[in-house]
Scaffold this motif. Structure first.
Motif, PDB file in Angstrom:
ATOM      1  N   UNK A   1      10.546   6.066  -1.126  1.00 50.06           N
ATOM      2  CA  UNK A   1      10.357   5.196   0.026  1.00 50.06           C
ATOM      3  C   UNK A   1       8.898   5.249   0.451  1.00 50.06           C
ATOM      4  N   UNK A   2       8.479   4.207   1.094  1.00 51.32           N
ATOM      5  CA  UNK A   2       7.097   4.091   1.527  1.00 51.32           C
ATOM      6  C   UNK A   2       7.061   4.051   3.045  1.00 51.32           C
ATOM      7  N   UNK A   3       6.328   4.977   3.631  1.00 48.26           N
ATOM      8  CA  UNK A   3       6.182   5.016   5.080  1.00 48.26           C
ATOM      9  C   UNK A   3       4.824   4.416   5.438  1.00 48.26           C
ATOM     10  N   UNK A   4       4.842   3.331   6.165  1.00 49.35           N
ATOM     11  CA  UNK A   4       3.614   2.639   6.555  1.00 49.35           C
ATOM     12  C   UNK A   4       2.876   3.443   7.615  1.00 49.35           C
ATOM     13  N   UNK A   5       1.606   3.723   7.347  1.00 49.66           N
ATOM     14  CA  UNK A   5       0.774   4.425   8.330  1.00 49.66           C
ATOM     15  C   UNK A   5       0.606   3.517   9.537  1.00 49.66           C
ATOM     16  N   UNK A   6       0.792   4.017  10.762  1.00 44.11           N
ATOM     17  CA  UNK A   6       0.656   3.145  11.931  1.00 44.11           C
ATOM     18  C   UNK A   6      -0.787   2.679  12.135  1.00 44.11           C
TER      19      UNK A   6
END
Length: 134
Positions: A13-18
């Motif tokens: 999964x890819x967690x988008x940097x805020x």
């Protein structure tokens, strides 16, 4: 003989940097080598590319620091994006002697703290990604 390496789809999964402003530290300089680049219909020219990698104060769901990279053409002319980025980062311009005669050893950026503006952009395929805006 080529190195042996196998790539697999790990289904990660890819967690988008805020997007926001974050304290960060440069942790790596990567020499990306020569890449063909063309501009407005001109023939492609090989350009020397580098990437700077930063860890940010944002912690992921797994508790690890956020990680972002930014690529540049490895040149330090007055209009070069790498030079503009480095001057903003250090808070003062480089002299002609530093930029032309001595050159700027990019490996000295590793370990240096920074304040990064992270922005969200949309790719041509419509995917949202985080990028260093400044």
């Amino acid at each position: 003989m080529a190195d042996k390496k196998t790539a697999r789809d790990t289904g990660g999964t890819f967690e988008l940097h805020p997007a926001d402003v974050f304290a960060a530290r440069c942790v790596d300089l990567i020499d990306l080598g020569l890449h063909p680049e063309s501009f407005e219909g001109q023939p492609a020219v090989l350009k020397d590319k580098v990437a700077l990698v930063f860890l940010t104060s944002h912690l992921t769901e797994g508790g690890k620091p956020g990680e972002l990279g930014i690529e540049f053409t490895c040149t330090f002319g007055t209009k070069a994006n790498l030079r503009k980025f480095a001057e903003t980062w250090r808070g003062k311009p480089y002299t002609d002697e530093e930029a032309k005669e001595k050159g700027v050893p990019l490996e000295k950026f590793v370990g240096v703290p920074a304040l990064l503006t992270v922005v969200h952009k949309t790719s041509k395929k419509g995917n949202t990604y985080a990028a260093i805006g400044g």
